[in-house]
Scaffold this active site. Sequence first.
Site, PDB file in Angstrom:
ATOM      1  N   HIS A 348     -13.977  62.497  64.088  1.00 27.81           N
ATOM      2  CA  HIS A 348     -12.881  63.166  63.375  1.00 27.81           C
ATOM      3  C   HIS A 348     -13.052  64.672  63.297  1.00 27.81           C
ATOM      4  O   HIS A 348     -12.250  65.358  62.640  1.00 27.81           O
ATOM      5  CB  HIS A 348     -12.779  62.630  61.949  1.00 27.81           C
ATOM      6  CG  HIS A 348     -12.406  61.196  61.828  1.00 27.81           C
ATOM      7  ND1 HIS A 348     -11.111  60.753  61.706  1.00 27.81           N
ATOM      8  CD2 HIS A 348     -13.169  60.082  61.821  1.00 27.81           C
ATOM      9  CE1 HIS A 348     -11.098  59.435  61.603  1.00 27.81           C
ATOM     10  NE2 HIS A 348     -12.329  59.010  61.679  1.00 27.81           N
ATOM     11  N   LYS A 533      -8.697  76.039  58.384  1.00 29.80           N
ATOM     12  CA  LYS A 533      -7.302  75.675  58.052  1.00 29.80           C
ATOM     13  C   LYS A 533      -6.494  76.929  57.695  1.00 29.80           C
ATOM     14  O   LYS A 533      -5.287  76.900  57.592  1.00 29.80           O
ATOM     15  CB  LYS A 533      -7.319  74.648  56.928  1.00 29.80           C
ATOM     16  CG  LYS A 533      -7.942  73.298  57.317  1.00 29.80           C
ATOM     17  CD  LYS A 533      -8.067  72.377  56.092  1.00 29.80           C
ATOM     18  CE  LYS A 533      -8.813  71.090  56.412  1.00 29.80           C
ATOM     19  NZ  LYS A 533      -8.022  70.083  57.148  1.00 29.80           N
TER      20      LYS A 533
HETATM   21  C1  26W Z   1     -20.888  64.872  56.210  1.00 25.58           C
HETATM   22  C2  26W Z   1     -19.775  65.578  55.528  1.00 25.58           C
HETATM   23  C3  26W Z   1     -18.440  65.238  56.125  1.00 25.58           C
HETATM   24  C4  26W Z   1     -17.556  64.429  55.421  1.00 25.58           C
HETATM   25  C5  26W Z   1     -16.311  64.137  55.989  1.00 25.58           C
HETATM   26  C6  26W Z   1     -16.003  64.623  57.231  1.00 25.58           C
HETATM   27  C7  26W Z   1     -14.671  64.242  57.814  1.00 25.58           C
HETATM   28  C8  26W Z   1     -14.797  63.855  59.228  1.00 25.58           C
HETATM   29  C9  26W Z   1     -13.742  65.354  57.711  1.00 25.58           C
HETATM   30  C10 26W Z   1     -12.310  64.902  57.887  1.00 25.58           C
HETATM   31  O1  26W Z   1     -11.708  64.405  56.991  1.00 25.58           O
HETATM   32  N1  26W Z   1     -11.781  65.138  59.098  1.00 25.58           N
HETATM   33  C11 26W Z   1     -10.358  65.024  59.261  1.00 25.58           C
HETATM   34  O2  26W Z   1     -10.045  63.703  59.722  1.00 25.58           O
HETATM   35  C12 26W Z   1      -8.641  63.510  59.818  1.00 25.58           C
HETATM   36  C13 26W Z   1      -8.382  62.050  60.186  1.00 25.58           C
HETATM   37  O3  26W Z   1      -8.713  61.812  61.507  1.00 25.58           O
HETATM   38  C14 26W Z   1      -8.008  64.478  60.813  1.00 25.58           C
HETATM   39  O4  26W Z   1      -6.625  64.298  60.823  1.00 25.58           O
HETATM   40  C15 26W Z   1      -8.354  65.918  60.449  1.00 25.58           C
HETATM   41  O5  26W Z   1      -7.901  66.786  61.463  1.00 25.58           O
HETATM   42  C16 26W Z   1      -9.859  66.065  60.275  1.00 25.58           C
HETATM   43  O6  26W Z   1     -10.211  67.359  59.795  1.00 25.58           O
HETATM   44  C17 26W Z   1     -16.870  65.405  57.950  1.00 25.58           C
HETATM   45  C18 26W Z   1     -18.120  65.719  57.378  1.00 25.58           C
END
Ligand code: 26W
Length: 795
Positions: A348, A533
């Site tokens: 993601h 963003k």
């Molecule tokens: C380890 C900390 C952490 C926690 C959550 C995340 C997620 C991957 C972040 C997230 O929410 N990403 C988003 O995912 C959405 C669903 O696919 C996308 O539409 C967004 O573009 C993306 O930023 C990364 C790192």
Amino acid sequence: MTPAQMKDAILHHLVYTLGKDAAHAQTYDWRMALSFAVRDKIVDRWFEATRRTYAGQHKRVYYLSMEFLIGRLLKDAIINMRLEEAAIDALQELKVDYQAILEDEPDAALGNGGLGRLAACFMESMSTIGCPAMGYGIRYENGLFRQRFENGRQVEEPEDWLSQRHAWEFERPEVSIDIGFGGHVQEIGKRANWYPSEMLIAMGHDTPIIGWRGRWGNTLRLWEARPMHGFDLQRFNRGDYAAAAEPEALARTLSRVLYPDDTTEQGKELRLKQEFFFTSASLRDILRRFESEYDDLRLLPKKAAIQMNDTHPAIAGPELVRLLVDERGIDFEEAVGIARNTLSYTNHTLLPEALERWDEGLMGRLLPRHLQLIFRINELHMKDVGTRKVTAVDDGHVKMGELSFIMAHRVNGVSALHTELMKSTVFKDLHELHPNRIVNETNGVTPRRWLLSCNPRLSTLITDAIGDDWVDDLEQLEKLEPHIDDAAFLESYAAAKRQNKNDLANWIAEKLEVGIDPEAIFDVQIKRIHEYKRQHLNLLETIAHWLEIRDNPNQGWVPRVKIFGGKAAPGYVFAKEIVRLTNDVAKVLNSDPLTSRYLKVVYPPNYNVSLAEKLIPASDLSEQISTAGKEASGTGNMKFALNGALTIGTLDGANVEIREHVKPENFFLFGMTADEVMERRKIGGHSGQAIAADPRLARAIEAIRAGRFSPDEPGRYHGIVDNLVHHDYFLVCSDFTDYWRAQREADTAFAAPKDWARMAAFNTARSGWFSSDRTIRGYMADVWHAEAAPTVEDA
Ligand SMILES: CCc1ccc([C@H](C)CC(=O)N[C@@H]2O[C@H](CO)[C@@H](O)[C@H](O)[C@H]2O)cc1
């Protein structure tokens, strides 16, 4: 269910479940009574779906996610069970306010943002389609923090959503699984025994997830951490009360709170323990269920598809191998094969700081057997592909992205652009070694919550025009196109938006004591606060616009309201500065007699799922302005388009596909492409050049630098200004001029209401493809190889 039957059911639960009589019932009591009345109608269908899954020996999908950003559940259940009329009429008779009951429910905020909300939309779509599935996650006692503002600064407060009874879960004490940490490993031949030094229990809580028309119901099983041994009576009797309670407190820490970071991995021990806790409990539960039906583990990939929602459950690879090799005596290489054919992984984000890399020492101390298996898996992979250039273990860290890729038979990105960037950047080498493993599954959103439920005015208009099959076949919205040429339809379309804006204006007046003009463009940016963003690009344009209005107040400006919403991760200093600056800018602009009738800024605190459901139907302009190549997909962008808001955005994530579907002329495009961004970044002093070339930009930055929005502390935003002038990694300055141009284009377009309504209606008509039903069907075909089961008759 007739209103009379609903009324009886509500009163029954009020008296016999809540133990309250109508005369003394509070809003909470009525909400619980209604919830139980609706839940009763759901349980039978839920059980029937489970029965059919077993009877049909259907393949099950298991969605493992650290986050499920569910929001409220009562209205969703009522809408999907088609009980709204009965509920409203019954409550009317009981003289109880339906809206007040709905607003009384706390959000289940068990997620940070996009990833968590996607998981929730997916659960609802799998139920609507009749895809046998289970979601597995953690039952956090505290969801994502509650945000409030103190002198414009973000302040975090615990979101203890379980302080009230939660109507939508069933405790499952019989589903209790021992989870270990630490200790040592004793290898015996091909297998090993792991002797953990610390043990606790994962206990399941089940929430039924019902689909459209109640045709199917799946289970969301959330794990609560409980101590192996409860309260230590001996210590208590010795008066050592704190020590007596310690085991309980320690264990419960694991499901106490959601980590509030959504892009930066902290590498914290507790986070790794949470990831293993829920992943191991889920895999053990999955194998228990499988072995209750089948006795040949080689069948597992045929009967179970396990999806890892990002790398957070990536330990699933080594853990499944451990359960097959150490506990079931399967040969290592065969076990790796079975695991790989069962597991798949969704990425993601490409942000380097978000890619999880666990310290080897920490992994070895907490999960000694898993580290051994990770080394063996890595070695086997290098042997299989005949090169050592790709490794999951590097400079003392276990790289969870590489490990997930190696242990999955399918890896997917969440938009077409993102998937291509995965192949050409973070997973370039692995893609070359496994050219058919990466597939694209562009995200989607559930139309039940994000149109039918949150925008009844528009939904009724659509159903009157084309019937209601669109609700679970969203591409039918294309049937609206002929209606777009009908002036009456267009008028009603614009009227629906207008009334939604009136409602929002009243709500903002009441909650924030700011008056906004429903005639104005409602220009909305709601999402987590993050540099990529670029909320600060929006702010710079707002300030430049304000200064321009001040220069010539009578230039016939198109009135605009800038609406911001979003939380900053508590440790993310820059993001918190942006939050504060937004509030400071709002204070100055909203009290400026010269300009406030043309430009207002509002920033409702505590943006969450329920607030999104209130803001999106009332929006005209959707801000999707991330630096190209950084937003993996976005899903808010889809919700806005569906609800007739026009997008102003870059060619990033799913914006690219939205623009293709709604047509370029119905989309305000600006900015560099992902390739141009890579090129621009190579130019030293790129921001200085941009500032020198655009006096509007220079003036706006100067206003911030000079303390125009912080007269009591002129230097307050020097951090932001320095970053913009000297670094600007996310190319805010370089995209400013084109952004300004696009915003003025939006002004011009909005000044022609009929044309605007046409463009908006076209966005709705062409957003059907962005249903999460379509996305799930993609996963079922390309990743899970799963079929829908025969569903129950309509509710
Ligand atoms: C380890 C900390 C952490 C926690 C959550 C995340 C997620 C991957 C972040 C997230 O929410 N990403 C988003 O995912 C959405 C669903 O696919 C996308 O539409 C967004 O573009 C993306 O930023 C990364 C790192």
